[in-house]
Structures are given as C-alpha cells and as structure tokens.
Design a protein around this motif. Structure first.
Motif, PDB file in Angstrom:
ATOM      1  N   TYR A 129      31.219  -4.298 -34.682  1.00 27.96           N
ATOM      2  CA  TYR A 129      30.600  -5.623 -34.561  1.00 27.96           C
ATOM      3  C   TYR A 129      29.245  -5.395 -33.912  1.00 27.96           C
ATOM      4  O   TYR A 129      29.173  -5.023 -32.743  1.00 27.96           O
ATOM      5  N   CYS A 130      28.195  -5.601 -34.686  1.00 30.55           N
ATOM      6  CA  CYS A 130      26.846  -5.259 -34.214  1.00 30.55           C
ATOM      7  C   CYS A 130      26.862  -3.827 -33.702  1.00 30.55           C
ATOM      8  O   CYS A 130      27.230  -2.933 -34.433  1.00 30.55           O
ATOM      9  N   ASP A 131      26.533  -3.627 -32.437  1.00 32.33           N
ATOM     10  CA  ASP A 131      26.509  -2.263 -31.919  1.00 32.33           C
ATOM     11  C   ASP A 131      27.791  -1.926 -31.158  1.00 32.33           C
ATOM     12  O   ASP A 131      27.868  -0.900 -30.499  1.00 32.33           O
ATOM     13  N   ASP A 162      25.453   0.175 -16.537  1.00 38.24           N
ATOM     14  CA  ASP A 162      24.428  -0.738 -17.045  1.00 38.24           C
ATOM     15  C   ASP A 162      25.007  -1.852 -17.896  1.00 38.24           C
ATOM     16  O   ASP A 162      24.606  -3.000 -17.810  1.00 38.24           O
ATOM     17  N   LEU A 166      27.893  -6.876 -19.881  1.00 33.10           N
ATOM     18  CA  LEU A 166      27.763  -7.173 -21.303  1.00 33.10           C
ATOM     19  C   LEU A 166      29.094  -6.935 -22.038  1.00 33.10           C
ATOM     20  O   LEU A 166      29.543  -7.746 -22.846  1.00 33.10           O
ATOM     21  N   GLU A 169      31.684  -9.563 -21.221  1.00 37.02           N
ATOM     22  CA  GLU A 169      31.499 -10.791 -21.985  1.00 37.02           C
ATOM     23  C   GLU A 169      32.021 -10.628 -23.407  1.00 37.02           C
ATOM     24  O   GLU A 169      32.663 -11.520 -23.949  1.00 37.02           O
TER      25      GLU A 169
ATOM     26  N   GLN B 237      21.257  -2.044 -33.804  1.00 42.84           N
ATOM     27  CA  GLN B 237      20.610  -3.340 -34.034  1.00 42.84           C
ATOM     28  C   GLN B 237      19.766  -3.778 -32.849  1.00 42.84           C
ATOM     29  O   GLN B 237      18.716  -4.383 -33.017  1.00 42.84           O
ATOM     30  N   VAL B 238      20.244  -3.453 -31.629  1.00 41.26           N
ATOM     31  CA  VAL B 238      19.484  -3.865 -30.447  1.00 41.26           C
ATOM     32  C   VAL B 238      18.072  -3.303 -30.515  1.00 41.26           C
ATOM     33  O   VAL B 238      17.095  -4.012 -30.284  1.00 41.26           O
ATOM     34  N   PHE B 239      17.976  -2.019 -30.833  1.00 38.55           N
ATOM     35  CA  PHE B 239      16.670  -1.392 -30.770  1.00 38.55           C
ATOM     36  C   PHE B 239      15.811  -1.739 -31.976  1.00 38.55           C
ATOM     37  O   PHE B 239      14.586  -1.702 -31.889  1.00 38.55           O
ATOM     38  N   PHE B 277      20.189  -3.887 -20.730  1.00 38.01           N
ATOM     39  CA  PHE B 277      21.620  -4.163 -20.831  1.00 38.01           C
ATOM     40  C   PHE B 277      22.158  -4.880 -19.604  1.00 38.01           C
ATOM     41  O   PHE B 277      23.321  -5.208 -19.520  1.00 38.01           O
ATOM     42  N   GLN B 278      21.308  -5.061 -18.588  1.00 39.82           N
ATOM     43  CA  GLN B 278      21.823  -5.600 -17.329  1.00 39.82           C
ATOM     44  C   GLN B 278      21.389  -7.030 -17.068  1.00 39.82           C
ATOM     45  O   GLN B 278      21.991  -7.711 -16.257  1.00 39.82           O
ATOM     46  N   LYS B 286      23.859 -16.105 -20.467  1.00 44.19           N
ATOM     47  CA  LYS B 286      24.864 -15.199 -21.004  1.00 44.19           C
ATOM     48  C   LYS B 286      24.243 -13.840 -21.292  1.00 44.19           C
ATOM     49  O   LYS B 286      23.020 -13.699 -21.331  1.00 44.19           O
ATOM     50  N   TYR B 287      25.120 -12.866 -21.505  1.00 43.94           N
ATOM     51  CA  TYR B 287      24.617 -11.544 -21.830  1.00 43.94           C
ATOM     52  C   TYR B 287      24.485 -11.360 -23.339  1.00 43.94           C
ATOM     53  O   TYR B 287      23.555 -10.745 -23.826  1.00 43.94           O
ATOM     54  N   LEU B 288      25.455 -11.909 -24.052  1.00 45.98           N
ATOM     55  CA  LEU B 288      25.492 -11.628 -25.484  1.00 45.98           C
ATOM     56  C   LEU B 288      25.250 -12.877 -26.304  1.00 45.98           C
ATOM     57  O   LEU B 288      25.653 -13.973 -25.930  1.00 45.98           O
ATOM     58  N   ASP B 290      25.441 -13.360 -30.572  1.00 46.94           N
ATOM     59  CA  ASP B 290      25.623 -12.678 -31.855  1.00 46.94           C
ATOM     60  C   ASP B 290      25.698 -11.162 -31.669  1.00 46.94           C
ATOM     61  O   ASP B 290      25.161 -10.400 -32.463  1.00 46.94           O
ATOM     62  N   GLY B 291      26.322 -10.759 -30.596  1.00 47.60           N
ATOM     63  CA  GLY B 291      26.507  -9.327 -30.383  1.00 47.60           C
ATOM     64  C   GLY B 291      25.302  -8.601 -29.849  1.00 47.60           C
ATOM     65  O   GLY B 291      25.327  -7.388 -29.722  1.00 47.60           O
ATOM     66  N   LEU B 292      24.229  -9.317 -29.533  1.00 51.33           N
ATOM     67  CA  LEU B 292      23.032  -8.647 -29.033  1.00 51.33           C
ATOM     68  C   LEU B 292      22.716  -9.139 -27.621  1.00 51.33           C
ATOM     69  O   LEU B 292      22.869 -10.317 -27.318  1.00 51.33           O
ATOM     70  N   PRO B 293      22.267  -8.244 -26.771  1.00 50.58           N
ATOM     71  CA  PRO B 293      21.827  -8.665 -25.426  1.00 50.58           C
ATOM     72  C   PRO B 293      20.473  -9.369 -25.527  1.00 50.58           C
ATOM     73  O   PRO B 293      19.889  -9.409 -26.599  1.00 50.58           O
TER      74      PRO B 293
END
Lengths: 222, 311
Positions: A129-131, A162, A166, A169, B237-239, B277-278, B286-288, B290-293
């Motif tokens: 799921y995503c990363d 880190d 995340l 959650e 995807q994050v990067f 990520f922090q 929220k942190y996430l 759609d799965g991305l920070p």
C-alpha cells in the motif's frame, strides 16, 4: 533497506478485546477478515511470504552437565531475503550466512541438535500500500495454527524511530486498537539503521511467545 | 425547397460560365500568340500587313464575343447570397440530411474554436511578454547578433566561485552534506545527503539550479557505470512526490541578480525535509494521507503539510 515492525495480536486477545469476532471464529477466518480490511484500504496483494525458524539446542555434554541454562540456537529463513540464512542466539548475536548454512548445521550434529517438531513458521500474503509493505501471516507450529503475525514495513525510511508515529497511524487504520507499543528492537539501537536481521530478531521473539503460549505438555523444550 | 431548385439552375449556369471562361482564355491566348508570331511571310509588304491586321481583328472580335457571352451567363448565375456570415459555406446548412453529414454544425464549432483560440493566444502572449522568466541563454533574444550582450552575467561565473558558494552553504547546515561533481564540463552536479532521510541530486548551470531529483537514503545515486545518475526517479512514492515539490521550489526561488541567495534558500527549504517522517501535517494534524506523509513544505514558514492540505 527496510524498517520492519512486527507484532503479534494473539488470536484470543483479538477476539475479546477489540474486533468483535464472533465466538468460534478460527485463526483462518480472522486472517481473512484482516486481508479484506487491507484490500478495502486499497492495498494490493503481491504474492506470498514465509518466515520459518528451526530450533537447535546446544547438545554438547559439557554445557548440559554444567547446570547452566540451556542455550538455544535458532536458524531462520525469510522469503524476503532468499539468499540468506539467519542464525540467532536468544538475546545474542545474529549471524547472517549463505543458505548452505543449513548443511553445515547437519555436520555440527554433535554440538547442535535439531529439536524436531519445534519448527515454527509464518506464512501468508504480502500486501503493498503506497510505500508500506504488510505481511499477514498465520503462525503454525507443527500442524496447528497458533496465531497471526502482522509485519508492517515502511520502506523509504531506514531509521526506526523516525517513522514510528507514521506507522502507528497506518496500523490503526486496519487494526483499530490492537496497535502495540514500540518493539524492543527500537530501544536497542535508537539511532541505528535498520538491517534485515532486526526483522528476524522480532520474528524470533514472536515465535518464542507462541511456544510459551502452548500450555499443553508436549515434547517441546518448554 | 425553392432555394434548392434555384441552386440547381445556378449550377447549370455555372458550368456554362466555366466553359465560357475557358473559351475566353483560349481566345486571349490566341491574341498573344498571333502578336508573338508577327507578320506572316507574304510576297509584298502591304500584303503582309493586310493579312496580319485582318487576322488580328478577327481574333479580337472573337475575344469580344466570348466576353459578352460570359457577361450574359454571369447574370444568370446570380450573386452569392451575402446575407449569410459564412458566405457559400452557409449553404451547407441547407443539407436536409443533418444526421448523416453534420458538416454545418461541425463547421460552426470549428469556427468558434478558432476564434476562441486566437483570443486566448493573444491574451497569453501579452501576459507572457510581461513576465520574463528567462532562465537559459537560448531563450535570450531572437537575434544571434545581440545574444552575447543579453546573456546574463550569472551564467558566466567562474567554477571556483561556485565551489566557494556551495562549500559555504555546506558549512551552514551540519546535518546536510554536499558533494560536488563535475561530470560534464564546468556544470556542477551536487549530491546532497540530508541526515538519514534522503539524497538529492541537484544539477546546476553555473549557479542556477536546473534540475533536482530526490531519492531515499538507501537508494542508488550512481548508475551501473559508476556515474552519478541524474535521471531515474525514486522507487518510492514519497520521494517521487518530494521530487515534484522540489521542482516547484526551484521555480519559486528566483532572484536572477543574486543566484547564490537562491541556492541558499533552496537548500534551507530542502533541509526542512529532515523531519519528513516525523512531522505531522500542520493542518489536519495527521501523519498519513493516502499512504503518504506530509510531503509539502511551505516556502516561507517551512511547515509541513500534506499535498492536499496546503491550500
């Protein structure tokens, strides 16, 4: 390469504490329910995975007679690292070896004896799921299912602490309130960079819990 | 219906008129042919002249005849209806089988489109002329003669100065290490390692940042042949998202007179990803998502936001 967090919602606990699983649901049914939840979340199934663990006890007579607590050696394999073999002592060092380490262990029969019937393994589906990488496995010992393992990796981050919030959650999104505290590995190397053996240490802890959990008297060592 | 019939009659007259034009053209051609050939060889000079003049008269008469014929026919043809704004193409609207050949409506659409296009293109070009976002020398001035004059001085900075600026920036941020490469000529490529979070490859043209790509700390920055890989995207995807945002930042930080300030601002901005990520999103907490920070960092405050939370 990856940050792994692993935890173990024992099936019974799952039943009574949170997700209102109907009486008499099996491990298999709970796994299916979790699979469904992940898929609803948008995770994509990407094949299967397995992690197994064989137990050897140091059978050298000197140790056995000296009254010291018996030492165990665990040899583990992980489908994520198919060309490696992990050898761990409890609370001890972790050795990463080539897969033919198994053959070596056979040669060392006189020092390390394989505790037959004590093999624990976890098999199941691997989701992306995503990363995030989620591995949902059924832990079996012998032929009986003992519990469920959920491994969550957040691949882009290599420092465990880190991404902890995340990951919390993310896990809450499909496990609701079963999310556990940070695994002990985090404390051991707070600033450290993740390595595959960290995963194996966590799996070993988990498997040992499974072994202890079995209350029935058996041929096992504990 | 009457219109249709009259169109049919006109068509007949049209074809006649066309053949009349052909006849006129050929008789005119004959005039010039005879003029070109000149007098025919006869025994006496007088005879020659007489024959030539009489032939010329004949031909001119035939031209006159053809012209009259054409004029007569042109009255029959009638004027094209000028009431319609599309002139003769307006006749397409008379086609009774609209469903099979919707030519007329398509024509109108195309006409509207091209009108709109012209209007918008005009607006855009006037707007673009006001903003001069000329970041490379190639766009400077159309005439090759003037180009050396127009070229901004920031593109001809000596490499030592670039090295200097970069190393000063590197000293400013202890958690950020900057390596400088010059794989092709004088243009520098920077490899920025930010904590244990990410690695960014920044391609420079003198002190302008041309391109940047962000990858995970554990991803390869060198291609197979050992050269620094400035092309392939991150697997995560994050990067990929962070790369997109960094490209936006390149366009945002622009100060052509002081390129070193631009590089410094960009690096300061990039440094805010140390808590990629922090840091929770400043809007939704929220942190996430759609799965991305939270991958977006505000250009001024450097606060973290999700891509969709930043507006």
């Amino acid at each position: 390469m990856l940050l792994t967090f692993l935890f173990f919602p024992i099936f019974k606990w799952l039943q009574c504490v949170t997700v209102p699983v109907a009486e008499g649901k099996s491990v298999q049914q709970t796994v299916e329910m979790l699979n469904k939840k992940l898929e609803q979340l948008g995770a994509v199934k990407q094949g299967n995975f397995y992690v197994d663990c064989e137990t050897y006890h140091a059978g050298a007579p000197a140790i056995a007679n000296s009254g010291q607590s018996q030492k165990f050696l665990y040899v583990m394999h992980n489908s994520e690292a198919p060309l490696s073999c992990f050898a761990l002592f409890e609370n001890g060092p972790c050795l990463v070896a080539d897969p033919n380490f198994d053959v070596l262990m056979v040669k060392l029969k006189s020092y390390f004896q394989n505790a037959k019937g004590n093999k624990v393994e976890s098999r199941g589906a691997r989701y992306q799921y995503c990363d995030f990488l989620v591995k949902l496995g059924t832990i079996t010992m012998g032929s009986s299912a003992r519990g469920i393992s959920v491994e969550v990796e957040y691949c882009p981050c290599i420092v465990a602490n880190d991404s902890w919030n995340l990951m919390m959650e993310f896990m809450q999104s499909f496990l609701s309130s079963h999310v556990p505290g940070a695994p002990a590995v985090f404390g051991v190397k707070p600033d450290g960079i993740y390595s595959p053996s960290d995963t194996m240490v966590q799996y070993l802890e988990l498997f040992n819990k499974v072994r202890k959990q079995q209350a029935t008297p058996s041929t096992g060592m504990r | 219906m009457a219109d249709v019939v009259s169109v049919g009659v006109n068509l007949e007259a049209f074809s006649q008129a066309i053949s009349a034009i052909q006849a006129l053209r050929s008789s005119v051609t004959r005039v010039f042919d005879s003029l070109k050939d000149g007098m025919k060889n006869k025994e006496t000079l007088e005879g020659r002249e007489k024959a030539f003049v009489s032939e010329f008269q004949d031909i001119l008469q035939s031209v006159n005849r053809d012209l009259n014929e054409l004029e007569r026919l042109s009255n029959l043809v009638g004027r094209p209806s000028e009431s319609h704004p599309l002139h003769n193409s307006g006749l397409l609207s008379l086609d009774p089988v609209q469903d099979k050949t919707p030519l007329y409506s398509q024509l109108l659409q195309a006409y509207k489109w091209s009108n709109k296009l012209q209007y918008h293109a005009g607006l855009a070009s006037s707007l673009l002329n006001q903003q001069s976002l000329k970041r490379s020398a190639n766009q400077m001035g159309a005439s090759a003669k003037r180009r050396p004059k127009v070229q901004p001085s920031t593109l001809v900075i000596p490499p030592q100065y670039v090295d200097d600026v970069i190393s000063r920036i590197g000293r400013m941020f202890p958690d950020m290490s900057i390596e400088l490469f010059r794989p092709n000529g004088t243009s520098a490529v920077l490899l920025v390692t930010l904590g244990k979070v990410l690695k960014a490859i920044v391609v420079m043209r003198s002190l302008f940042i041309d391109r940047t790509i962000v990858r995970a700390f554990n991803e390869n920055v060198y291609s197979e042949d050992g050269k620094i890989d400035i092309w392939s995207r991150s697997n995560y995807q994050v990067f990929q998202k962070v790369t997109d945002h960094a490209t936006t930042a390149l366009l945002h930080y622009q100060l052509p007179q002081m390129p070193d300030v631009v590089v410094r601002s960009f690096m300061t901005w990039l440094r805010s990803y140390i808590k990629l990520f922090q840091a929770p999103c400043q809007r939704c907490g929220k942190y996430l998502q759609d799965g991305l920070p939270p991958t977006w960092r505000d250009f001024r405050t450097l606060e973290a936001f999700h891509d969709t939370c930043r507006q």
